[in-house]
Every structure is written in C-alpha cells, then in structure tokens.
Design a protein around this motif. Structure first.
Motif, PDB file in Angstrom:
ATOM      1  N   LYS A  31       0.844  -1.193   0.000  1.00 29.15           N
ATOM      2  CA  LYS A  31       0.000   0.000   0.000  1.00 29.15           C
ATOM      3  C   LYS A  31       0.879   1.242   0.000  1.00 29.15           C
ATOM      4  O   LYS A  31       1.621   1.488   0.950  1.00 29.15           O
ATOM      5  CB  LYS A  31      -0.916   0.015   1.222  1.00 29.15           C
ATOM      6  CG  LYS A  31      -1.806   1.234   1.246  1.00 29.15           C
ATOM      7  CD  LYS A  31      -2.731   1.254   2.429  1.00 29.15           C
ATOM      8  CE  LYS A  31      -3.565   2.521   2.343  1.00 29.15           C
ATOM      9  NZ  LYS A  31      -4.443   2.666   3.477  1.00 29.15           N
ATOM     10  N   GLN A  32       0.794   2.030  -1.065  1.00 24.06           N
ATOM     11  CA  GLN A  32       1.552   3.283  -1.139  1.00 24.06           C
ATOM     12  C   GLN A  32       0.915   4.294  -0.194  1.00 24.06           C
ATOM     13  O   GLN A  32      -0.298   4.486  -0.207  1.00 24.06           O
ATOM     14  CB  GLN A  32       1.574   3.825  -2.558  1.00 24.06           C
ATOM     15  CG  GLN A  32       2.389   5.099  -2.682  1.00 24.06           C
ATOM     16  CD  GLN A  32       2.456   5.624  -4.116  1.00 24.06           C
ATOM     17  OE1 GLN A  32       2.468   4.855  -5.060  1.00 24.06           O
ATOM     18  NE2 GLN A  32       2.495   6.932  -4.245  1.00 24.06           N
ATOM     19  N   THR A  33       1.748   4.941   0.619  1.00 21.47           N
ATOM     20  CA  THR A  33       1.239   5.911   1.590  1.00 21.47           C
ATOM     21  C   THR A  33       1.654   7.343   1.290  1.00 21.47           C
ATOM     22  O   THR A  33       1.005   8.277   1.746  1.00 21.47           O
ATOM     23  CB  THR A  33       1.721   5.557   3.011  1.00 21.47           C
ATOM     24  OG1 THR A  33       3.145   5.622   3.050  1.00 21.47           O
ATOM     25  CG2 THR A  33       1.236   4.176   3.432  1.00 21.47           C
ATOM     26  N   LEU A  34       2.740   7.531   0.542  1.00 18.83           N
ATOM     27  CA  LEU A  34       3.252   8.880   0.299  1.00 18.83           C
ATOM     28  C   LEU A  34       4.237   8.853  -0.851  1.00 18.83           C
ATOM     29  O   LEU A  34       5.000   7.895  -0.996  1.00 18.83           O
ATOM     30  CB  LEU A  34       3.972   9.393   1.566  1.00 18.83           C
ATOM     31  CG  LEU A  34       4.660  10.754   1.502  1.00 18.83           C
ATOM     32  CD1 LEU A  34       3.639  11.884   1.404  1.00 18.83           C
ATOM     33  CD2 LEU A  34       5.552  10.954   2.725  1.00 18.83           C
ATOM     34  N   LYS A  35       4.216   9.899  -1.643  1.00 17.21           N
ATOM     35  CA  LYS A  35       5.282  10.162  -2.611  1.00 17.21           C
ATOM     36  C   LYS A  35       5.804  11.541  -2.265  1.00 17.21           C
ATOM     37  O   LYS A  35       5.036  12.507  -2.226  1.00 17.21           O
ATOM     38  CB  LYS A  35       4.773  10.127  -4.038  1.00 17.21           C
ATOM     39  CG  LYS A  35       5.897  10.306  -5.059  1.00 17.21           C
ATOM     40  CD  LYS A  35       5.394  10.117  -6.481  1.00 17.21           C
ATOM     41  CE  LYS A  35       6.523  10.143  -7.479  1.00 17.21           C
ATOM     42  NZ  LYS A  35       7.207  11.402  -7.615  1.00 17.21           N
ATOM     43  N   LEU A  36       7.070  11.619  -1.945  1.00 15.29           N
ATOM     44  CA  LEU A  36       7.675  12.877  -1.509  1.00 15.29           C
ATOM     45  C   LEU A  36       9.065  12.978  -2.117  1.00 15.29           C
ATOM     46  O   LEU A  36       9.902  12.100  -1.897  1.00 15.29           O
ATOM     47  CB  LEU A  36       7.758  12.915   0.020  1.00 15.29           C
ATOM     48  CG  LEU A  36       8.406  14.136   0.654  1.00 15.29           C
ATOM     49  CD1 LEU A  36       7.629  15.405   0.322  1.00 15.29           C
ATOM     50  CD2 LEU A  36       8.496  13.958   2.160  1.00 15.29           C
ATOM     51  N   HIS A  77      11.245   9.865  -3.398  1.00 13.56           N
ATOM     52  CA  HIS A  77      10.968   8.630  -2.671  1.00 13.56           C
ATOM     53  C   HIS A  77       9.472   8.340  -2.659  1.00 13.56           C
ATOM     54  O   HIS A  77       8.648   9.249  -2.578  1.00 13.56           O
ATOM     55  CB  HIS A  77      11.484   8.718  -1.230  1.00 13.56           C
ATOM     56  CG  HIS A  77      12.969   8.783  -1.151  1.00 13.56           C
ATOM     57  ND1 HIS A  77      13.669   9.958  -1.140  1.00 13.56           N
ATOM     58  CD2 HIS A  77      13.894   7.801  -1.108  1.00 13.56           C
ATOM     59  CE1 HIS A  77      14.968   9.698  -1.090  1.00 13.56           C
ATOM     60  NE2 HIS A  77      15.127   8.390  -1.070  1.00 13.56           N
ATOM     61  N   VAL A  78       9.154   7.040  -2.720  1.00 16.07           N
ATOM     62  CA  VAL A  78       7.784   6.564  -2.613  1.00 16.07           C
ATOM     63  C   VAL A  78       7.746   5.625  -1.398  1.00 16.07           C
ATOM     64  O   VAL A  78       8.594   4.734  -1.276  1.00 16.07           O
ATOM     65  CB  VAL A  78       7.330   5.811  -3.886  1.00 16.07           C
ATOM     66  CG1 VAL A  78       5.871   5.413  -3.791  1.00 16.07           C
ATOM     67  CG2 VAL A  78       7.582   6.655  -5.126  1.00 16.07           C
ATOM     68  N   PHE A  79       6.754   5.825  -0.518  1.00 15.04           N
ATOM     69  CA  PHE A  79       6.677   5.116   0.760  1.00 15.04           C
ATOM     70  C   PHE A  79       5.513   4.127   0.759  1.00 15.04           C
ATOM     71  O   PHE A  79       4.467   4.397   0.176  1.00 15.04           O
ATOM     72  CB  PHE A  79       6.513   6.132   1.892  1.00 15.04           C
ATOM     73  CG  PHE A  79       7.690   7.052   2.018  1.00 15.04           C
ATOM     74  CD1 PHE A  79       8.688   6.782   2.935  1.00 15.04           C
ATOM     75  CD2 PHE A  79       7.809   8.171   1.220  1.00 15.04           C
ATOM     76  CE1 PHE A  79       9.792   7.620   3.049  1.00 15.04           C
ATOM     77  CE2 PHE A  79       8.898   9.026   1.324  1.00 15.04           C
ATOM     78  CZ  PHE A  79       9.892   8.740   2.242  1.00 15.04           C
ATOM     79  N   PHE A  80       5.712   3.007   1.491  1.00 12.41           N
ATOM     80  CA  PHE A  80       4.741   1.913   1.506  1.00 12.41           C
ATOM     81  C   PHE A  80       4.616   1.295   2.883  1.00 12.41           C
ATOM     82  O   PHE A  80       5.559   1.285   3.666  1.00 12.41           O
ATOM     83  CB  PHE A  80       5.187   0.801   0.551  1.00 12.41           C
ATOM     84  CG  PHE A  80       5.279   1.214  -0.877  1.00 12.41           C
ATOM     85  CD1 PHE A  80       4.219   1.000  -1.743  1.00 12.41           C
ATOM     86  CD2 PHE A  80       6.427   1.817  -1.356  1.00 12.41           C
ATOM     87  CE1 PHE A  80       4.313   1.391  -3.075  1.00 12.41           C
ATOM     88  CE2 PHE A  80       6.523   2.210  -2.690  1.00 12.41           C
ATOM     89  CZ  PHE A  80       5.460   1.998  -3.557  1.00 12.41           C
ATOM     90  N   LYS A  81       3.437   0.718   3.117  1.00 15.13           N
ATOM     91  CA  LYS A  81       3.245  -0.155   4.280  1.00 15.13           C
ATOM     92  C   LYS A  81       2.542  -1.418   3.792  1.00 15.13           C
ATOM     93  O   LYS A  81       2.188  -1.520   2.619  1.00 15.13           O
ATOM     94  CB  LYS A  81       2.451   0.552   5.372  1.00 15.13           C
ATOM     95  CG  LYS A  81       1.027   0.868   5.052  1.00 15.13           C
ATOM     96  CD  LYS A  81       0.389   1.562   6.249  1.00 15.13           C
ATOM     97  CE  LYS A  81      -1.075   1.836   6.009  1.00 15.13           C
ATOM     98  NZ  LYS A  81      -1.682   2.493   7.168  1.00 15.13           N
ATOM     99  N   ASP A  82       2.362  -2.341   4.703  1.00 19.44           N
ATOM    100  CA  ASP A  82       1.742  -3.633   4.366  1.00 19.44           C
ATOM    101  C   ASP A  82       2.501  -4.347   3.265  1.00 19.44           C
ATOM    102  O   ASP A  82       1.908  -4.881   2.328  1.00 19.44           O
ATOM    103  CB  ASP A  82       0.260  -3.457   3.981  1.00 19.44           C
ATOM    104  CG  ASP A  82      -0.556  -2.812   5.100  1.00 19.44           C
ATOM    105  OD1 ASP A  82      -0.191  -3.010   6.272  1.00 19.44           O
ATOM    106  OD2 ASP A  82      -1.528  -2.107   4.790  1.00 19.44           O
ATOM    107  N   VAL A  83       3.802  -4.351   3.381  1.00 20.40           N
ATOM    108  CA  VAL A  83       4.664  -5.007   2.400  1.00 20.40           C
ATOM    109  C   VAL A  83       4.717  -6.489   2.736  1.00 20.40           C
ATOM    110  O   VAL A  83       4.960  -6.868   3.876  1.00 20.40           O
ATOM    111  CB  VAL A  83       6.077  -4.382   2.390  1.00 20.40           C
ATOM    112  CG1 VAL A  83       6.997  -5.132   1.431  1.00 20.40           C
ATOM    113  CG2 VAL A  83       5.984  -2.910   2.023  1.00 20.40           C
ATOM    114  N   GLN A  84       4.474  -7.301   1.740  1.00 22.15           N
ATOM    115  CA  GLN A  84       4.482  -8.767   1.919  1.00 22.15           C
ATOM    116  C   GLN A  84       5.873  -9.318   1.766  1.00 22.15           C
ATOM    117  O   GLN A  84       6.618  -8.943   0.969  1.00 22.15           O
ATOM    118  CB  GLN A  84       3.568  -9.417   0.900  1.00 22.15           C
ATOM    119  CG  GLN A  84       2.147  -8.896   0.965  1.00 22.15           C
ATOM    120  CD  GLN A  84       1.392  -9.338   2.189  1.00 22.15           C
ATOM    121  OE1 GLN A  84       1.591 -10.445   2.685  1.00 22.15           O
ATOM    122  NE2 GLN A  84       0.540  -8.492   2.694  1.00 22.15           N
TER     123      GLN A  84
END
Length: 141
Positions: free
Chosen positions: A126-131, A134-141
C-alpha cells in the motif's frame, strides 16, 4: 524505546546517505520509516534492534553497503558537509523525540524513484506517500 547517542548518530548518517538531497521534510519521512521498523514489534528478529540496528542491518539501507559511494562518508572515512549533517541530525532528533508527525502513514518501506524500476514488493504493498524522489509503503508482503 530509548535511543542512545549511537542510535542518533547512525540514524543521522543514514538520513544523509539515503536522502541528503531531499531537505528536512524528506529526511523526516525516511527517519519515520526507520522508526516504524524500530517499533514494529518484529525488531529483534527481523529488522534489527534499535535505530542503529535497523539502519545497519544488511541490505536494508543501501548507503551502508560497502560498495555504495556514500559508505565512505557515513562510516566516517570522509567528512559529511557540516550543514548537511546538521540537517540530518535535526531530522533524527525530531523523529526520535516524536516532535515531528509521521508523514508516511506508518510506512516501513520506501524506494527512490531514481532506481531503474520499482522493486517487486511495491506492486502488492500500500503506497502511503510520494515525496521528492521517494515513494513510501506499508503492508509489504
């Protein structure tokens, strides 16, 4: 978790190595990704223990890989420019203290958009932020 002086220093060095061109806001986002790993609950068995352990875990942050061009700076063989290192320390201090909110929405992963292609894990996360770069994620399998 109580952060040590080593944790603060290693976190600041990691922020410089991973996001020195991003400014304070981008470095805070990277620092929160690290803090989210520190506080994940799996820290001792998966990410590493504490900020220094997470930052220096093998293959987690490329700036700590011996073949990375930033390694000679972050390990102390070359000096990091003082103003840049001060900004990285400011970001580290704010995140360790919790005085800067988490702009990543709980991200534990990110990648630099300067990479030739996105990592495979990003497709299912799940992508949470693009800043910045950098692109940030959570719920990484």
């Amino acid at each position: 978790m109580t952060a040590t002086g080593k944790d603060r220093d290693v976190l600041a060095r990691t922020l410089w190595g991973e996001a020195r061109g991003e400014g304070l806001r981008g470095q805070i986002a990277i620092a929160w990704t690290i803090r989210n790993r520190v506080n994940d609950g799996r820290a001792k068995s998966w990410w590493g223990e504490g900020y220094a352990g997470v930052c220096q875990a093998p293959y987690q942050f490329s700036c700590w890989n011996k073949n990375d061009p930033n390694f000679t700076y972050i390990c102390g063989n070359k000096l990091i420019p003082a103003s840049e290192f001060a900004r990285a320390h400011a970001a580290a201090d704010q995140v360790i203290a919790g005085s800067a909110p988490d702009p990543t929405g709980g991200a534990t992963h990110y990648y630099a958009t300067t990479m030739p292609k996105a990592p495979l894990w990003a497709a299912k996360a799940k992508q949470t932020l693009k800043l910045g770069h950098h692109v940030f994620f959570k719920d990484v399998q």
